[in-house]
Motif scaffolding. Structure first.
Motif, mmCIF file in Angstrom:
data_model
loop_
_atom_site.group_PDB
_atom_site.id
_atom_site.type_symbol
_atom_site.label_atom_id
_atom_site.label_comp_id
_atom_site.label_asym_id
_atom_site.label_seq_id
_atom_site.Cartn_x
_atom_site.Cartn_y
_atom_site.Cartn_z
ATOM 1 N N THR A 385 0.826 -1.202 0.000
ATOM 2 C CA THR A 385 0.000 0.000 0.000
ATOM 3 C C THR A 385 0.863 1.256 0.000
ATOM 4 O OG1 THR A 385 -1.833 1.100 1.086
ATOM 5 C CG2 THR A 385 -0.245 0.048 2.525
ATOM 6 N N LYS A 386 0.278 2.280 -0.642
ATOM 7 C CA LYS A 386 0.963 3.567 -0.738
ATOM 8 C C LYS A 386 0.319 4.460 0.303
ATOM 9 C CE LYS A 386 2.707 5.915 -4.793
ATOM 10 N NZ LYS A 386 2.481 6.041 -6.255
ATOM 11 N N LEU A 387 1.013 4.690 1.415
ATOM 12 C CA LEU A 387 0.434 5.470 2.510
ATOM 13 C C LEU A 387 0.462 6.954 2.210
ATOM 14 C CD1 LEU A 387 2.187 3.482 5.327
ATOM 15 C CD2 LEU A 387 -0.251 3.459 4.844
ATOM 16 N N ARG A 388 1.537 7.344 1.610
ATOM 17 C CA ARG A 388 1.740 8.749 1.218
ATOM 18 C C ARG A 388 2.338 8.692 -0.180
ATOM 19 N NH1 ARG A 388 -0.518 8.941 5.235
ATOM 20 N NH2 ARG A 388 -0.119 10.030 7.177
ATOM 21 N N PRO A 389 2.287 9.802 -0.874
ATOM 22 C CA PRO A 389 2.899 9.768 -2.212
ATOM 23 C C PRO A 389 4.352 9.333 -2.143
ATOM 24 C CG PRO A 389 1.682 11.806 -1.892
ATOM 25 C CD PRO A 389 1.650 11.100 -0.566
ATOM 26 N N TRP A 390 5.019 9.513 -1.015
ATOM 27 C CA TRP A 390 6.447 9.189 -0.906
ATOM 28 C C TRP A 390 6.706 7.959 -0.053
ATOM 29 C CZ3 TRP A 390 7.887 9.539 4.231
ATOM 30 C CH2 TRP A 390 7.038 10.286 5.057
ATOM 31 N N SER A 495 8.831 -8.152 4.320
ATOM 32 C CA SER A 495 8.175 -6.859 4.459
ATOM 33 C C SER A 495 9.141 -5.748 4.100
ATOM 34 C CB SER A 495 7.673 -6.682 5.881
ATOM 35 O OG SER A 495 8.764 -6.489 6.735
ATOM 36 N N PHE A 496 8.583 -4.648 3.662
ATOM 37 C CA PHE A 496 9.445 -3.527 3.300
ATOM 38 C C PHE A 496 8.752 -2.206 3.579
ATOM 39 C CE2 PHE A 496 7.391 -1.684 -0.402
ATOM 40 C CZ PHE A 496 6.513 -2.684 -0.785
ATOM 41 N N VAL A 497 9.578 -1.180 3.676
ATOM 42 C CA VAL A 497 9.090 0.195 3.696
ATOM 43 C C VAL A 497 9.887 0.909 2.618
ATOM 44 C CG1 VAL A 497 8.901 2.314 5.034
ATOM 45 C CG2 VAL A 497 8.648 0.109 6.158
ATOM 46 N N GLU A 498 9.184 1.654 1.786
ATOM 47 C CA GLU A 498 9.903 2.330 0.702
ATOM 48 C C GLU A 498 9.663 3.828 0.835
ATOM 49 O OE1 GLU A 498 9.595 0.631 -3.435
ATOM 50 O OE2 GLU A 498 8.860 2.665 -3.796
ATOM 51 N N VAL A 499 10.736 4.560 1.021
ATOM 52 C CA VAL A 499 10.623 6.010 1.207
ATOM 53 C C VAL A 499 11.260 6.696 0.012
ATOM 54 C CG1 VAL A 499 11.158 7.931 2.751
ATOM 55 C CG2 VAL A 499 10.947 5.602 3.666
ATOM 56 N N LYS A 500 10.443 7.532 -0.657
ATOM 57 C CA LYS A 500 11.009 8.300 -1.770
ATOM 58 C C LYS A 500 11.331 9.688 -1.267
ATOM 59 C CE LYS A 500 8.692 6.210 -5.758
ATOM 60 N NZ LYS A 500 9.801 5.340 -6.125
ATOM 61 N N PHE A 501 12.492 10.196 -1.671
ATOM 62 C CA PHE A 501 12.823 11.553 -1.238
ATOM 63 C C PHE A 501 13.707 12.201 -2.275
ATOM 64 C CE2 PHE A 501 17.149 10.678 0.223
ATOM 65 C CZ PHE A 501 17.129 9.298 0.376
ATOM 66 N N LEU A 502 13.763 13.513 -2.177
ATOM 67 C CA LEU A 502 14.567 14.306 -3.123
ATOM 68 C C LEU A 502 14.302 13.883 -4.566
ATOM 69 C CD1 LEU A 502 18.178 14.810 -1.744
ATOM 70 C CD2 LEU A 502 16.381 16.482 -2.033
ATOM 71 N N LYS A 503 13.039 13.605 -4.889
ATOM 72 C CA LYS A 503 12.636 13.234 -6.238
ATOM 73 C C LYS A 503 13.215 11.905 -6.745
ATOM 74 C CE LYS A 503 13.033 16.133 -9.663
ATOM 75 N NZ LYS A 503 13.328 17.449 -10.273
ATOM 76 N N ASP A 504 14.537 11.750 -6.725
ATOM 77 C CA ASP A 504 15.119 10.594 -7.407
ATOM 78 C C ASP A 504 15.639 9.507 -6.470
ATOM 79 O OD1 ASP A 504 14.745 12.033 -9.800
ATOM 80 O OD2 ASP A 504 16.565 13.155 -9.325
ATOM 81 N N PHE A 505 15.528 9.761 -5.167
ATOM 82 C CA PHE A 505 16.085 8.796 -4.223
ATOM 83 C C PHE A 505 14.996 7.902 -3.619
ATOM 84 C CE2 PHE A 505 19.396 11.972 -4.272
ATOM 85 C CZ PHE A 505 20.560 11.213 -4.181
ATOM 86 N N THR A 506 15.358 6.680 -3.361
ATOM 87 C CA THR A 506 14.459 5.785 -2.627
ATOM 88 C C THR A 506 15.276 5.073 -1.569
ATOM 89 O OG1 THR A 506 13.405 5.359 -4.736
ATOM 90 C CG2 THR A 506 12.716 3.979 -2.903
ATOM 91 N N PHE A 507 14.701 4.996 -0.390
ATOM 92 C CA PHE A 507 15.357 4.257 0.684
ATOM 93 C C PHE A 507 14.423 3.123 1.085
ATOM 94 C CE2 PHE A 507 16.096 3.727 5.336
ATOM 95 C CZ PHE A 507 17.343 3.126 5.222
ATOM 96 N N THR A 508 14.932 1.898 1.059
ATOM 97 C CA THR A 508 14.070 0.753 1.328
ATOM 98 C C THR A 508 14.687 -0.178 2.355
ATOM 99 O OG1 THR A 508 13.689 0.839 -1.053
ATOM 100 C CG2 THR A 508 12.624 -0.947 0.138
ATOM 101 N N PRO A 509 14.281 -0.102 3.579
ATOM 102 C CA PRO A 509 14.660 -1.165 4.512
ATOM 103 C C PRO A 509 13.703 -2.352 4.358
ATOM 104 C CG PRO A 509 13.776 0.755 5.690
ATOM 105 C CD PRO A 509 13.518 0.973 4.237
ATOM 106 N N THR A 510 14.230 -3.546 4.374
ATOM 107 C CA THR A 510 13.351 -4.715 4.293
ATOM 108 C C THR A 510 13.760 -5.722 5.360
ATOM 109 O OG1 THR A 510 14.647 -6.138 2.854
ATOM 110 C CG2 THR A 510 13.336 -4.471 1.768
#
Lengths: 1057, 500
Positions: A385-390, A495-510
């Protein structure tokens, strides 16, 4: 200007007017290839805002204004189609697969990649390929699926995993099995616990640039399993039911029948008395004595004439002899028609924020052998699920419970055990009945139950069978009374969390974890067999595997005009914990309860725990320009707990590039070229999967250890088990891969050609030590070897018309393996039937050299070893031989590795009907037929014999090419030698699938959008050089008494609701 | 600013989540590291016990018929089946596994041959680790000496078998005995050593035993441990094999005079030879129920009432001609039954087979346990027999008569001392030896040491087909010499020539 405004205004009015007159268009989008409905097709009104997508059944509904004149259908991988609107409100459209749009997305290490951007070698198997296969274990579906993947189905036990090798053999003493990754993390469950119906795709990473991101575990290739996700906005329900029946897939060897047996044994006794007795007899005396001895040695006599008159001095069965009963087929009571039921239901769907996939599965596969089955329940939930756009998060959770009864066979370490149904039933002489009969041929009845006793040596009136006929045992009775079962429980979460930031970056802890519990239960009944002496025996073990992978990935993805860059960096921890406890007890109390509490005496108990850990830093960068040039590179650093602190860190890397030639201006005009690209890659990966002599994982590779548990009375004892090897480290594989992929004439002809060379350095050998040394083997990084191969996949539509297509897909694998270096102190390593030496392959046979038969006495002749003393030499026709195998010369005798292996898949489709036929084959290579050797041997009385024994040397058949049968000298006559090698070429009808998509018109009436019915046959026929031989049983070419593969025919139905 | 902090934080998380060093340090739980084993004498003692357990445990050297291969105990049985006094009706274990028909000694790849060779070398190598490391361990000197003495004895014991299997017989009249024997591995660093002469191996055996005897360890926790009496007994046994009769006399006499292991009473003699409590057991295995192995134990192959398929169907028989020479009043006559019936030879269940001349010498220790028992490695009766034989062969007939009578008078309460002399006396002693030590692994070695032929044709009840009609082997025949196992030759470039 004014006019312009006016016109605009008019236009707007028209538009508004049109809006007011909306119409609803609906219909179904299917693929022209197979008429299967296409879900998720984008449906767009040209010149308007209206957009929708098709549902799981391919249906769509779109509201458009009357001004709209055309609708466009677009879908990844298919040619976009525009349909002009007519008065009809229904549009059924077929989309044609687009050869030019190679935008398939393939799952690769730590992410996905467009197929065209892959610079290495990846084979992709989709759910559609898997649909045709009815396999209980996924590994079997890989056979014949792509070049460079070889699969041996060593065992027909339901649910058993098949061995997989990707591009040859990366190791000698370490594991050669590929790494299994499930939904992004290394999987520590059993492959048998994965529900085939949950799988979206399998990616097989074959070269270093594809697998380098798995660093120290990537050397044997990687199989990435990806499970399904919700894809359609229309919630879909999928129901799948499959019912199959299985029978033995590989026939039994030709063995002597009851009438042939006594005379054959007589001859072998006579030969013993004439040639290998310490006081040899003349022929007449030997014949006479053999007639008496055959009766005393075989003990049983199912004929109506006295045993000592059964075989005359002429060696023939007494013409008056006839059988008093016929109960000699030990397979008959053990076999049944297997039954396989597979039922699955899944639901899936997607909203703009959340997608979900939920599935339930049930499988029950009863093998064709009594007490061999596999039952499994599966459940899976995959929600993202996409909780927030990012911010995105997801959980893929699955559970499986498996219960199985296992048959003992060679692959479970019971090659010649009495409880191995195949070794017992195959090996028992054809005069020994399953049930008990008295000397007059009357059944011996159990007065209590009224049933006939089994013949097991302890029943009333029992006599003991001779040593070769499993005295005191009865595999039928024991199989029925004993239990040998396991129970597996698995929970697997990703399970994962995917955080998009600064437009082109993604941080994904799993975080990924596998929790697996294995329960083994063995019960030996108190009546017959191993439990008889102790009034019953119970063994139980319980072990738990807890493993997790925790990683943190940071990625950057940027497109700047024609340039595209992506970078990935991450850190990962892997931890594996194994804990086991086991106990056994004897002396059963009450019948019918086989739990430990119901046994009087404790015999032993045991427990231990193991840990395996890896810490890694990984990174990857890729760059592409104009989708024409692709470059990528990766780097990983791994630390493994399996090695000493000085050796545990290693760095692995890869670089790769590809070039889409067809996009260059000089080829732009060649319209017949859909696609043409070349690629090359190079990289280094490692292998830390140390194994012990029994093929189990070794977690502590560096220290000298004493084994606990060698206790003497009340004092604790230890025994030296290994010596210190602090220098032991990874095996390293440097792989070069280059290839070309092409598609011509609108995908009429397409394929891929790959060439690779894998150099394995620091190869780990379990170097055999002299028997006089402290330990009999030591693990060292000592050798180098290469695997080189050419893999071709060529396919094409031989016929392609409106309704009928005939597609032929062929896989070709040419493969060569050679050892290039062994250390100076051990320039050759001999073990089993193989010798390893620089310049030779890993599976080159090294055997004593058989040279034929001495016509004077039927002795087996061997070429003498250098320096054999004259006393041991026998000269026949002026040529020197030896007859004691210990003085025979060893030499190279070919290899177990085939020259060519491959597969053909013919697929036909006609309207809703499709048929596919998969044939596997192998040309060249040799098999060592140890089972045949056993059936030709006359080592102990009472064993079954192969029909070929009838053609062996006798006093009246002195020109025979098979040496004499002789109960006194089988060790030399039937010694392990190149005599038992046989061409391992084979072909196998692996799978036939006939399926039919029921016409929509029929389905409408029952409100089902789509339905498919099918018939599938697995392993329908195997043709090998000897009846009974299965050349696909092992990679090293040696066979044993294993559970033969089954032949399964099933029917099924697949509904989409 | 906030964002920058966030990114910096994220990056730091990625790069700094590296774990502590200990994360990658793991150790097994069913093994102990070498360094820990030799920290103390208490731990080092565990290596000794490991060897003692190994001597009665089913082999792991080969997977072929391992049930019939319970460590050294299985070898003792195997070589007894190579003689003519212990036999059975069918070609099953110990004959079809290559011993009774002399296939395994002459087949370099044979599982039984491999097992014989490896079993003794594994004992030797574990003993070598003790001898190399024990001085550095913490503990009293007394403990160190005890452990050392036992390790020397074990090593000598193992070599004493290897030299007899893989070398031709020691001939005292042909010194030095330069015929090749086996590699001499004496330290934990020794590897891939060449074969040395029979003479050199015996020199080493004597050196080891002399060290053990010099350390003079007389106390032990139980009979699994080899004390000085065992070392002396072995020294006597070795001297007899080397035809060194004065030393055989010396050491056998020392053991007997020591009085620690007096001969058993007649009642004890009939109790099944399965208990360390029996007075004449000098050295034995003492497995507990948990250490026992239902099918892979000594008693599972030889105890008349062991409830195994092998024992139920294949009772072990004595050479009937030998049996006939036992006096009717001798308790040993009761160890076999020429005409067993349900009345005179009760068996646990009806599925047990009876055969003429079957044995009841060995019995399971506990009724109900299918095959548990304490395997004797050395009994003081053997010392009396060594003493008598050595005296007789040394020309001291009167002393020999007395030495023999010391044993016989215990076995046969109405016996009178032999007055035979010369060959007749030797023959009488040998008959006693064969009867007394039946099933304990001596006959084949006696044939070899005395350069006698194997003659099973002289055994009226021998079943020829049980040994594929291998009934007679001339004295000194190559079949009395084991071939070096192929696995040793393959991995040891220095081994030297194979036996002829």
């Amino acid at each position: 200007m004014k006019k312009l405004l006016q016109s605009l205004f008019v236009l707007m009015l028209v538009a508004f007017g049109a809006m007011a007159q909306e119409r609803t268009i609906n219909g179904t989008v299917t693929s022209t290839e197979d008429n299967i409905p296409l879900p998720g097709v984008s449906v767009k009104a040209l010149g308007a805002q209206a957009v929708t997508v098709t549902g799981g059944d391919g249906r769509f509904t779109i509201k458009v204004s009357s001004a709209v004149t055309a609708i466009q259908f677009s879908y990844i991988g298919f040619t976009t189609k525009t349909i002009n609107l007519t008065s009809s409100n229904t549009i059924n459209v077929g989309l044609t697969p687009d050869a030019k749009t190679l935008t398939d997305v393939v799952v690769v290490a730590y992410g996905t990649q467009k197929k065209e951007a892959i610079t290495g070698s990846v084979s992709n198997i989709t759910s559609k390929d898997l649909e045709k296969r009815t396999v209980t274990n996924l590994t079997a579906a890989l056979q014949g699926s792509a070049p460079g993947i070889s699969v041996v189905a060593s065992n027909g036990q339901p649910g058993n995993s098949a061995g997989i090798r990707i591009r040859g053999f990366g190791s000698y003493s370490s594991s050669n099995s590929p790494l299994i990754v499930l939904d992004g993390a290394v999987y520590d469950g059993s492959i048998g616990d994965i529900n085939q119906n949950d799988i979206e795709s399998l990616s097989v990473l074959k070269d270093a640039s594809s697998s380098a991101l798995y660093g120290s575990r990537g050397a044997n290739g990687v199989v990435i399993i990806t499970t399904k996700k919700g894809r359609d906005t229309n919630p879909t329900i999928n129901v799948n039911f499959n019912q199959g029946w299985s029978t033995r897939g590989i026939p039994e060897y030709d063995r002597l029948n009851t009438l042939e047996y006594y005379p054959a044994v007589w001859q072998a006794i006579k030969n013993n008395l004439m040639y290998s007795a310490t006081t040899p007899l003349a022929e007449a005396a030997a014949s006479a004595k053999a007639s008496t001895d055959v009766a005393t040695n075989l003990v049983y006599n199912p004929f109506n004439v006295p045993a000592n008159q059964l075989v005359g001095t002429d060696g023939k069965l007494n013409p008056n002899a006839s059988l008093m009963y016929d109960d000699f087929d030990w397979y008959k009571p053990l076999q049944r028609t297997g039954n396989r039921t597979d039922a699955n239901i899944s639901t899936s769907g997607r909203t703009d924020k959340t997608d979900y996939f939920v599935s339930l599965g049930y499988l029950n596969d009863k093998g064709f052998l009594l007490k061999s089955d596999f039952q499994r329940f599966n459940a899976r939930v995959n929600v993202n699920t996409k909780l927030r756009p990012w911010l995105k998060t997801g959980l893929n959770l699955s559970g499986a419970m498996s219960d199985a009864n296992i048959a003992s066979d060679a692959s479970t370490g019971n090659g010649s055990s009495f409880v191995n149904a195949f070794s017992f039933a195959r090996g028992i002489g054809p005069i020994y009945p399953v049930h008990a009969f008295d000397a007059s041929g009357n059944p011996i009845m159990n007065t209590v139950t009224g049933a006939q006793w089994y013949d097991y040596g302890i029943h009333p009136g029992a006599i003991n069978r001779p040593a070769g006929a499993s005295p005191g045992r009865n595999v039928v009775y024991e199989t029925m009374l004993n239990d040998n079962a396991y129970r597996r429980s698995l929970i697997s979460a990703r399970s994962f969390v995917e955080v998009k930031f600064l437009k082109d970056f993604t941080f994904t802890p799993t975080i990924s974890m596998d929790l697996r519990n294995n329960n083994t239960d063995q019960f030996w009944n108190p009546l017959v067999g191993d439990g008889a002496g102790t009034n019953g025996y119970k063994f139980q073990s319980n072990n738990t595997i807890r493993s997790y992978t925790f990683n943190q990935l940071l990625s950057y993805d940027k497109t700047l005009g024609l340039h595209h860059i992506s970078v990935l960096a991450g850190h990962e921890n892997y931890s594996y914990n194994y804990r086991t406890f086991q106990a056994d007890r004897t002396n059963l109390v009450a019948q019918g309860n086989t739990e430990l509490a119901n046994f009087v005496s404790a015999s032993s108990s045991y427990g231990r725990a193991d840990n395996d850990k890896i810490e890694s830093f990984l990174s990857k960068a890729s760059y592409s320009y104009d989708n024409r040039y692709f470059l990528d590179a990766s780097l990983r650093r791994d630390g493994s707990s399996r090695f000493s602190p000085d050796q545990r860190w290693g760095t692995f890397f890869s670089v790769g590039g590809s070039w889409a030639l067809n996009k260059e201006s000089f080829l732009k005009n060649a319209s017949w070229i859909d696609d043409l690209r070349i690629k090359a890659s190079y990289g280094q990966v490692g292998n830390n999967a140390l194994l012990d002599g029994n093929g189990n994982s070794r977690y502590y590779g560096d220290r000298a250890f004493f084994d606990l548990g060698s206790n003497s009375n009340t004092e604790g004892g230890v025994l030296l088990a290994s010596i210190a090897t602090p220098d032991l480290s990874w095996e390293k594989q440097n792989t070069f891969n280059t290839g070309v992929s092409f598609s011509f004439f609108g995908k009429r002809l397409y394929g891929e050609v790959d060439f690779y060379r894998k150099n394995v350095n620091d190869l780990i050998f379990s170097v055999p030590q002299p028997l006089s040394a402290a330990v009999t083997s030591v693990y060292r990084n000592i050798g180098s070897m290469y695997n080189q191969g050419l893999e071709i996949q060529v396919a094409g539509d031989i016929v392609r018309t409106q309704d009928f297509t005939w597609n032929l897909l062929t896989n070709w694998t040419f493969f060569k393996n050679k050892i290039t270096k062994l250390p100076d102190e051990t320039p050759t390593i001999i073990s089993g039937t193989k010798k390893r030496e620089a310049g030779h392959g890993i599976y080159d046979y090294w055997l004593r050299q058989y040279a034929g038969v001495d016509p004077s006495d039927g002795a087996a002749l061997y070429i003498p070893a250098d320096g054999t003393t004259a006393a041991n030499i026998r000269t026949v026709n002026g040529v020197q031989y030896v007859t004691n195998q210990s003085f025979a010369k060893f030499d190279y005798s070919g290899t177990a590795i085939p020259d060519l292996s491959g597969s053909f898949t013919n697929s036909f489709s006609y309207k809703g009907l499709s048929l596919s036929v998969l044939i596997n084959y192998q040309i060249g290579g040799k098999a060592y037929d140890g089972v045949y050797q056993g059936l030709m041997s006359t080592g102990s009385f009472g064993g079954a014999l192969h029909k070929d024994i009838l053609n062996s040397w006798t006093q009246s058949n002195t020109s025979a090419t098979i040496p004499r049968a002789d109960y006194g000298n089988s060790t030399n006559i039937n010694a392990t030698s190149n005599r038992w090698l046989i061409d391992a070429s084979y072909w196998n009808i692996r799978n036939i699938n006939l399926s039919y998509n029921l016409p929509k018109e029929w389905l409408k009436t029952i409100d089902v959008p789509s339905a498919r019915i099918f018939v599938t046959g697995e392993n329908l026929y195997l043709h090998s050089k000897r009846k009974g031989l299965n050349p696909t049983e092992s990679f090293d070419g040696v066979n044993g008494n294993t559970y033969p593969q089954s032949r399964t025919i099933s029917v099924g139905v697949n509904l989409s609701l | 600013m906030k964002k920058i902090l966030l990114y910096a934080g994220l990056l730091a998380t990625v790069l700094a989540t590296g774990c502590k060093k200990e994360y990658l340090q793991t150790k097994p739980t069913d093994q102990v590291a070498l360094e820990e084993v030799f920290t103390s004498t208490t731990n080092a003692n565990a290596v000794l016990n490991g060897i003692y357990a190994y001597m009665f445990t089913r082999t792991t050297t080969t997977t072929s018929n391992a049930q019939g291969k319970p460590g050294v105990a299985g070898i003792l049985l195997g070589i007894d089946f190579m003689g003519e006094d212990v036999h059975q009706a069918n070609a099953t274990w110990f004959t079809s596994t290559g011993e009774g028909n002399y296939v395994s000694p002459r087949t370099d790849t044979h599982a039984s041959n491999l097992y014989y060779y490896r079993t003794f070398y594994r004992m030797i190598n574990n003993a070598n680790y003790i001898l190399d490391n024990i001085d550095a361990a913490t503990g009293t000197d007394a403990e160190k000496n005890r452990i050392k003495a036992e390790a020397y004895t074990i090593r000598a014991y193992a070599y004493s078998y290897l030299v007899q299997f893989y070398g031709t017989r020691y001939d005292a009249s042909a010194k030095p005995n330069n015929q090749l024997a086996v590699p001499l591995v004496l330290t934990s660093a020794d590897i891939a050593k060449p074969r040395v002469s029979v003479e050199q191996v015996y020199t080493q055996i004597i050196a080891d035993l002399d060290k053990a005897i010099a350390l003079n360890i007389t106390t032990k926790t139980n009979k699994t441990h080899a004390d000085v009496w065992v070392a002396k007994g072995l020294r006597a046994r070795v001297a007899l094999t080397m035809q060194d009769y004065p030393n055989a006399i010396k050491y056998a006499k020392e053991v007997i005079d020591g009085g620690k292991y007096p001969l058993m009473s007649q009642t004890d003699y009939q109790s099944g030879f399965n208990n360390n409590g029996l007075s004449e057991f000098m050295w034995c295995a003492m497995p507990t129920t948990e250490q026992g192995d239902t099918f892979g134990s000594y008693y599972a192959q030889i105890a008349y009432n062991a409830n195994t398929t092998y024992m139920r169907g294949t009772p072990k028989m004595i050479n009937s001609a030998l049996y006939d020479q036992i006096a009717a009043t001798d308790v040993r006559k009761k160890m076999w039954e020429p005409a067993p019936t349900a009345a005179n030879f009760p068996l646990p269940t009806t599925s047990f087979t009876r055969r003429a001349y079957m044995s009841r010498k060995f019995s399971v220790k506990t009724v109900g346990d299918p095959s548990l028992g304490d395997v004797p490695w050395m009994r003081s009766a053997e010392m009396h027999l060594i003493l008598a034989e050595a005296y007789a062969r040394n020309g001291q007939d009167v002393l020999a008569q007395a030495a023999l009578f010391a044993l016989v008078s215990k076995r046969d309460l109405s016996a009178i001392q032999s007055i035979k002399i010369g060959t007749a006396l030797v023959d009488e002693i040998m008959i006693n030896r064969r009867v007394e030590l039946w099933g304990e692994g001596f006959r084949y070695l006696d044939l070899k040491r005395l350069n006698l032929p194997l003659n099973r044709n002289a055994v009226p009840n021998y079943v020829a087909t049980s040994v594929s009609n291998v009934m007679a082997i001339p004295a000194g025949d190559s079949r009395f010499l084991f071939l070096i196992p192929r696995d040793e030759i393959n991995a040891n470039p220095n081994i030297g020539p194979q036996n002829p």
